[in-house]
Enzyme design. Sequence first.
Site, short mmCIF file in Angstrom:
data_model
loop_
_atom_site.label_atom_id
_atom_site.label_comp_id
_atom_site.label_asym_id
_atom_site.label_seq_id
_atom_site.Cartn_x
_atom_site.Cartn_y
_atom_site.Cartn_z
N GLY A 51 1.64 15.67 -11.19
CA GLY A 51 1.03 16.36 -10.05
C GLY A 51 -0.05 17.29 -10.56
O GLY A 51 -0.06 17.63 -11.75
N CYS A 78 5.07 14.04 -16.98
CA CYS A 78 4.01 15.05 -16.96
C CYS A 78 4.50 16.32 -16.24
O CYS A 78 5.37 17.00 -16.75
CB CYS A 78 2.75 14.44 -16.33
SG CYS A 78 1.29 15.43 -16.59
N TYR A 79 3.99 16.60 -15.03
CA TYR A 79 4.45 17.77 -14.27
C TYR A 79 5.98 17.71 -14.11
O TYR A 79 6.66 18.74 -14.16
CB TYR A 79 3.76 17.77 -12.91
CG TYR A 79 4.10 18.93 -12.00
CD1 TYR A 79 3.51 20.17 -12.18
CD2 TYR A 79 5.00 18.77 -10.96
CE1 TYR A 79 3.82 21.24 -11.34
CE2 TYR A 79 5.31 19.83 -10.11
CZ TYR A 79 4.72 21.06 -10.31
OH TYR A 79 5.02 22.10 -9.48
N HIS A 165 1.74 9.47 -19.50
CA HIS A 165 1.98 8.59 -18.35
C HIS A 165 2.40 7.20 -18.81
O HIS A 165 1.57 6.44 -19.32
CB HIS A 165 0.73 8.53 -17.47
CG HIS A 165 0.50 9.83 -16.78
ND1 HIS A 165 1.05 10.14 -15.56
CD2 HIS A 165 -0.17 10.94 -17.17
CE1 HIS A 165 0.71 11.36 -15.22
NE2 HIS A 165 -0.03 11.88 -16.19
N GLU A 167 3.33 4.88 -16.82
CA GLU A 167 3.09 3.90 -15.76
C GLU A 167 1.71 3.27 -15.82
O GLU A 167 1.44 2.31 -15.12
CB GLU A 167 3.32 4.56 -14.39
CG GLU A 167 2.33 5.64 -13.97
CD GLU A 167 2.64 7.02 -14.57
OE1 GLU A 167 3.36 7.09 -15.58
OE2 GLU A 167 2.13 8.01 -14.04
N GLY A 220 -4.80 -12.15 12.37
CA GLY A 220 -5.21 -13.21 11.45
C GLY A 220 -5.24 -12.71 10.01
O GLY A 220 -5.47 -13.47 9.09
N GLY A 221 -5.00 -11.41 9.82
CA GLY A 221 -4.94 -10.84 8.47
C GLY A 221 -3.59 -11.14 7.82
O GLY A 221 -2.68 -11.65 8.48
N VAL A 222 -3.49 -10.80 6.53
CA VAL A 222 -2.28 -11.15 5.78
C VAL A 222 -1.04 -10.48 6.37
O VAL A 222 -0.04 -11.14 6.66
CB VAL A 222 -2.41 -10.67 4.30
CG1 VAL A 222 -1.24 -11.15 3.48
CG2 VAL A 222 -3.71 -11.10 3.71
N ASP A 223 -1.12 -9.15 6.57
CA ASP A 223 0.09 -8.42 6.94
C ASP A 223 0.64 -8.87 8.29
O ASP A 223 1.83 -9.16 8.42
CB ASP A 223 -0.19 -6.90 6.98
CG ASP A 223 -0.69 -6.38 5.65
OD1 ASP A 223 -0.52 -7.09 4.65
OD2 ASP A 223 -1.25 -5.28 5.62
N SER A 224 -0.22 -8.92 9.31
CA SER A 224 0.31 -9.28 10.62
C SER A 224 0.74 -10.74 10.66
O SER A 224 1.70 -11.09 11.33
CB SER A 224 -0.69 -8.95 11.73
OG SER A 224 -1.83 -9.76 11.65
N LYS A 368 1.40 -4.81 -0.86
CA LYS A 368 0.59 -5.97 -0.50
C LYS A 368 0.91 -7.20 -1.37
O LYS A 368 1.02 -8.31 -0.85
CB LYS A 368 -0.89 -5.60 -0.67
CG LYS A 368 -1.82 -6.54 0.03
CD LYS A 368 -2.35 -5.89 1.27
CE LYS A 368 -3.18 -6.77 2.13
NZ LYS A 368 -3.41 -6.12 3.43
#
Length: 512
Positions: A51, A78-79, A165, A167, A220-224, A368
């Site tokens: 942070g 870290c923090y 870090h 990650e 028409g997008g991926v998520d919906s 995603k």
Amino acid sequence: MILILNFGAQYAHLIARRIRELGVYSEILPCDVSLKEIGRLKPGGIILSGGPSSVYEHNAPIMDRKILGLGIPVLGICYGLQLIAKFAGGTVLAGKSKEFGKKEINVKNNGKLLRGLSKKEQVWMSHGDLVAELPKDFEVLASTDTCRIAAFENNDKRLYGIQFHAEVAHTPKGNKILKNFVFGVCKSKKEWGTGSILKRLIREIKKEVGKNSVIMGVSGGVDSTVAATLLHKAIGSRLHCVFIDHGMIRKNEAGEVVNFFENRLKFRHFYFVDASQIFLERLKGITDPEEKRRAIGHTFIEVFESKVIELDKMHKKIKFLGQGTIYPDRIESAQPTKYASKIKSHHNLALPEKMKLKVVEPLKELYKDEVRKIGNELKIPHDIISRHPFPGPGLAIRVLGEVTAERLRILREADYIFIDELKKSGHYGKVWQAFAALLPVKSVGVMGDARTYEYVVSLRAVTSIDAMTADWAKLPNELLERISNIIINEVRGVNRVLYDITQKPPGTIEYE
Ligand code: XMP
């Protein structure tokens, strides 16, 4: 599961993704989560993120210090490490200078956390403060030339910390350290994979929705598309899908979406609503970006609502609103101070409140890339799964200034050429998102022997992991030149093409 407490880190999402990639479910919560909530979640381990604050600062974000005494393994990054040090009786001070970038650690003692690491390893540092005095009963595992306590642990209390870090990719053994914590210390099991969650998601939808019906807006997008397909698998024809063409969609898009849902997925209740004229009228004269978004948001709800009322009269039992919300959307809306949600109002979030429907969001835990994997398992065609994100307000926020039918035509044509060329040259799949925007200015050019005075199109292509930050894509010059030539030759009304080289931040991906 592994719980990540967020102290305002840039990398909190990255930690969660790394843990999930190891096959273990992880979730991010704000750092001030209650002990009761932690008791309910029963995490196998807790990671305290980094942070931007200093632990001694007034109002520095902290967690309930009792978390360190629950017997649940805790890893501070870290923090997070500095907080453990402070709460356990050590001292944290401002370092002589900030340490930022690649550093080498000397591993003195591998302990449990650094098991399998060599004596010298490269890590990524980004800190100003450091732990100056070790808390009692802790062991130093590694140091750098400027940071004596770069990693520590107290195995009896099951507390661990790293100043660097783990990650990020610049710490090559970072994954090994996270594995040591997740499997070696927390004894988590590899149970998180899209195959296993697909069945669980369908089971949960059935339980949640019962015998009721669901209405859902699809784009028409991926998520919906993935969310609707999942809902369809779970409740079949009790799903009612509405596709509203607000007139701000891309070339050929309406036909493609209708064809996909009706003919390929064979949805029984799929409704196409052409509302393009209403939206254009509502946008007349509006140039301010937020006003545009509001006008589109309100009109969308109005059109959608009238469809729901109409369907409800016919079917009665519509009690749920399906949404394609994914995990980062929730994190952004739960923390309104977050950069992206403050900058632009995302209209899709306002729908359910107005409509008194319960919300069902089958993808709310997923990133995603996980949504894409589920989509593959559901056999949704690759061209839909691999589609770039497209904002709810569509081309309206890419036609800068007033939205008119003519400007939309110009943008639609230019955008189509850009995307088509990216696909043909194999670059479409390499970028996070690409699109054209139409600037509200004209410039002088010369075509044939005549002076022209036409619009300027700006092309934007970015690489990104999760749209929180983005870099402009380094597309080949020859490709950009070809695209520019085709657009100027084929799109009436354009005589200049620019390529946008702005990073996010300070820019955003979209223009408005
Ligand atoms: P920005 O422009 O904030 O965009 O850098 C980040 C990502 O979000 C998408 N975006 C939206 N998506 N409704 C959406 O569903 C919206 O109103 C909206 N605005 C931006 C954008 O395309 C990018 O992927």
